[in-house]
Write an enzyme that holds these catalytic residues in place. Structure first.
Site, PDB file in Angstrom:
ATOM      1  N   ASP A 200       0.826  -1.203   0.000  1.00 25.37           N
ATOM      2  CA  ASP A 200       0.000   0.000   0.000  1.00 25.37           C
ATOM      3  C   ASP A 200       0.869   1.266   0.000  1.00 25.37           C
ATOM      4  O   ASP A 200       1.879   1.328   0.704  1.00 25.37           O
ATOM      5  CB  ASP A 200      -0.859  -0.041   1.282  1.00 25.37           C
ATOM      6  CG  ASP A 200      -1.978   0.981   1.288  1.00 25.37           C
ATOM      7  OD1 ASP A 200      -2.836   0.925   0.394  1.00 25.37           O
ATOM      8  OD2 ASP A 200      -1.993   1.840   2.194  1.00 25.37           O
ATOM      9  N   GLU A 263       2.004  -0.159  -4.848  1.00 24.95           N
ATOM     10  CA  GLU A 263       0.994   0.808  -5.263  1.00 24.95           C
ATOM     11  C   GLU A 263       1.655   2.180  -5.375  1.00 24.95           C
ATOM     12  O   GLU A 263       2.160   2.704  -4.383  1.00 24.95           O
ATOM     13  CB  GLU A 263      -0.153   0.893  -4.249  1.00 24.95           C
ATOM     14  CG  GLU A 263      -1.255   1.854  -4.736  1.00 24.95           C
ATOM     15  CD  GLU A 263      -2.124   2.456  -3.634  1.00 24.95           C
ATOM     16  OE1 GLU A 263      -3.231   2.921  -3.954  1.00 24.95           O
ATOM     17  OE2 GLU A 263      -1.699   2.502  -2.466  1.00 24.95           O
TER      18      GLU A 263
HETATM   19  C1  GLC Z   1      -4.267   3.051  -0.642  1.00 26.02           C
HETATM   20  C2  GLC Z   1      -5.463   2.138  -0.655  1.00 26.02           C
HETATM   21  C3  GLC Z   1      -6.672   2.931  -0.243  1.00 26.02           C
HETATM   22  C4  GLC Z   1      -6.447   3.410   1.162  1.00 26.02           C
HETATM   23  C5  GLC Z   1      -5.165   4.223   1.261  1.00 26.02           C
HETATM   24  C6  GLC Z   1      -4.751   4.422   2.666  1.00 26.02           C
HETATM   25  O1  GLC Z   1      -4.363   4.049  -1.584  1.00 26.02           O
HETATM   26  O2  GLC Z   1      -5.593   1.548  -1.913  1.00 26.02           O
HETATM   27  O3  GLC Z   1      -7.846   2.179  -0.335  1.00 26.02           O
HETATM   28  O4  GLC Z   1      -7.524   4.200   1.581  1.00 26.02           O
HETATM   29  O5  GLC Z   1      -4.092   3.553   0.642  1.00 26.02           O
HETATM   30  O6  GLC Z   1      -4.291   3.219   3.227  1.00 26.02           O
END
Ligand code: GLC
Ligand code: MG
Length: 527
Positions: A200, A263
């Site tokens: 994440d 991500e």
């Molecule tokens: C990432 C996740 C999202 C979440 C954020 C904070 O972007 O995909 O869903 O709210 O991180 O953890």
């Protein structure tokens, strides 16, 4: 070189709250996922990535973790998890987990200790700063979910940093103890048999050591997320982040055949740095560029070229059409182009990731104000940032709750569930689901599609054409992103070959002449 399993795999993202409820509480769970494994085998995907399933107050639906090594009872037990991994592996399906190392829940014992006193041993596990001279926040950094990224804690008279909700304090990755603890979390799950992680907000992990103010964003426009008022150059994407990622990768490499996916929402040129020096970083920094590019042949073609050109030597590409944070693809491009998008996703060079329900054509479900669950939408209402609409229950059949649950689900199911559902589409050879299955099957059978190079061809306005080729396998893909018919010049190499798949159907088996005429909104694979 095409050795690693994830290079030829199709990944499938499950949002566990919304896939299948087995115990009648209106929320999806691990047993539900186990029940639905046959569906995933039938679809032909190779790996599941589960959004977070760990103990959490669920303020951000699991992205706020209070215990990294325990399953939240809402989703089941550790025994259910082990059963899921075993059952998936028995079918040849890999299991990837979501690692959320940037922040914890405010209810994580680490944070409870950290906030207890300034001299607590865990104080430096989070990011604490004195107030500015006027008593306000230490700098101008903003939370992605609205407002300042700093929350004042009266007990100790300091602010802590939170890139997301105040209930999600950021860990201090400059502290080696934090790093060591998170590495142990990874080993815990890797030893239990998971095949890797999606990490994440990996580009957020390290913040500027001097906490310099972010500069204003000259391109900020009315209607943009308030977060965009400043350019987050000091709060994200810091050069030192790559050392941290190399550390995560080293843990992954302690185990055979595991994968690290990151991500990252950054422009392509910055994104590719996340492969790391000499590919020592993420195996695959998620490529979200299709989500952010206008759905138009010129723009998409240029994007593919830019991405291919930017990849460092040996770096493996990947493509994404949807996830739990972005509007559903069918709502963005329309039903006809969603079929074209499926062809693109599964024939471009690199690993595709499919978001649950996109294979059915599930659309963004309108959420009434009183139904809103997403904390982002609650904090910053009225901008249309709500993510609930893409997180609605998987549509299995035409029954009242779409086969997802025997009770009313936590978010409303789509109004189109009577038509857009697995049971109906499975038996309809023209459905989007059938198109996905055929494309995935074709990918498996043709080395050109998994290992072949990407060669763009001269295309008519409104369309894209490319060859995927290895030394002895060759496939032509022609994609019409316009509603008008277009003629594509067929290259010598595939003259006389057959149409294998058409997104509008009906011409499979047709032999290819010098010119291939595509109907409006049609994509074909020839070979
Ligand atoms: C990432 C996740 C999202 C979440 C954020 C904070 O972007 O995909 O869903 O709210 O991180 O953890
Ligand atoms: Mg349940």
């Amino acid at each position: 070189m095409n050795d690693a399993w994830w290079k030829s795999a199709v990944l499938y993202q499950i949002y566990p709250r919304s896939f299948q409820d087995s115990d009648g509480d209106g929320v999806g769970d691990l047993k539900g996922i186990v029940e639905r494994l046959p569906y995933l085998s039938d679809l032909g995907v190779d790996a599941l990535w589960l959004s977070p399933i760990f103990v959490s107050p669920m303020t951000d639906f699991g992205y706020d973790i209070a215990d990294y090594t325990a399953i939240d009872p809402l989703f089941g037990t550790m025994a259910d998890f082990d059963t899921l991994v075993e059952a998936a592996h028995a079918r040849g399906l890999k299991v990837l987990l979501d690692l959320v190392p940037n922040h914890t829940s405010e209810r994580h014992p680490w944070f409870e200790q950290s906030r207890a006193s300034r001299d607590n041993a865990k104080r430096d596990w989070y990011i604490w700063r004195d107030p500015a001279p006027d008593g306000g926040p230490p700098n101008n950094w903003l939370s992605e979910f609205g407002g300042s990224a700093w929350a004042f804690d009266a007990v100790t008279g300091q602010y802590y940093y939170h890139a997301f909700l105040a209930a999600q304090p950021d860990l201090n990755w400059r502290n080696p103890a934090v790093m060591a603890a998170m590495h142990e979390v990874m080993r815990f799950w890797l030893r239990r048999g998971v095949d890797g992680f999606r990490v994440d907000v990996i580009w957020h992990l390290i913040k500027d050591e001097a906490f310099r103010d972010n500069p204003p964003n000259p391109d900020y426009r009315d209607g943009d997320s308030p977060y965009r008022r400043v350019l987050p150059i000091y709060s994200t994407d810091r050069p030192e982040v790559h050392d941290v990622i190399r550390g995560l990768r080293a843990v992954i490499d302690e185990f055979p055949a595991r994968v690290l996916i990151g991500e990252i929402y950054l422009p392509i040129e910055k994104l590719v740095a996340y492969y790391g020096r000499d590919l020592s970083g993420a195996h695959m920094p998620f490529n979200f560029s299709l989500l952010e590019t206008p759905w138009q042949a010129g723009a998409v073609g240029a994007l593919i070229d830019r991405y291919e050109a930017a990849l460092p030597p040996g770096a493996w590409p990947n493509w994404v059409l949807g996830n739990h944070d972005r509007p559903r693809v069918v709502s963005r491009v329309g039903a006809a182009q969603a079929r074209v998008a499926a062809v693109l996703l599964l024939t471009l060079r690199g690993t595709p990731t499919l978001y649950y329900g996109d294979e059915l054509g599930m659309s963004q479900v309108p959420i009434r104000p009183e139904q809103v669950q997403d904390p982002f939408e609650k904090n910053v209402p009225g901008f249309g940032f709500g993510r609930d609409g893409c997180r609605t229950p998987m549509q299995w059949d035409a029954s009242l709750h779409a086969g997802f649950s025997r009770v009313a689900p936590w978010l409303p199911r789509g109004a189109d569930a009577a038509v857009v559902n697995v049971a109906r589409e499975r038996d309809d050879s023209d459905s989007l689901l059938s198109l996905y299955r055929r494309l995935i099957m074709l990918r498996r059978s043709r080395p050109a599609l998994t290992q072949g190079g990407y060669r763009p061809l001269e295309a008519t306005a409104g369309s894209l054409a490319y060859l995927r080729e290895t030394d002895d396998d060759r496939v032509l893909v022609a994609v019409n992103m316009s509603p008008n018919s277009v003629a594509i010049a067929v290259p010598e190499a595939v003259l006389g070959q057959k149409v294998l798949i058409s997104s509008t159907s009906g011409r499979e088996g047709e032999r290819c002449d010098r010119h291939l005429t595509l109907h409006g909104d049609e994509a074909v694979v020839v070979g």
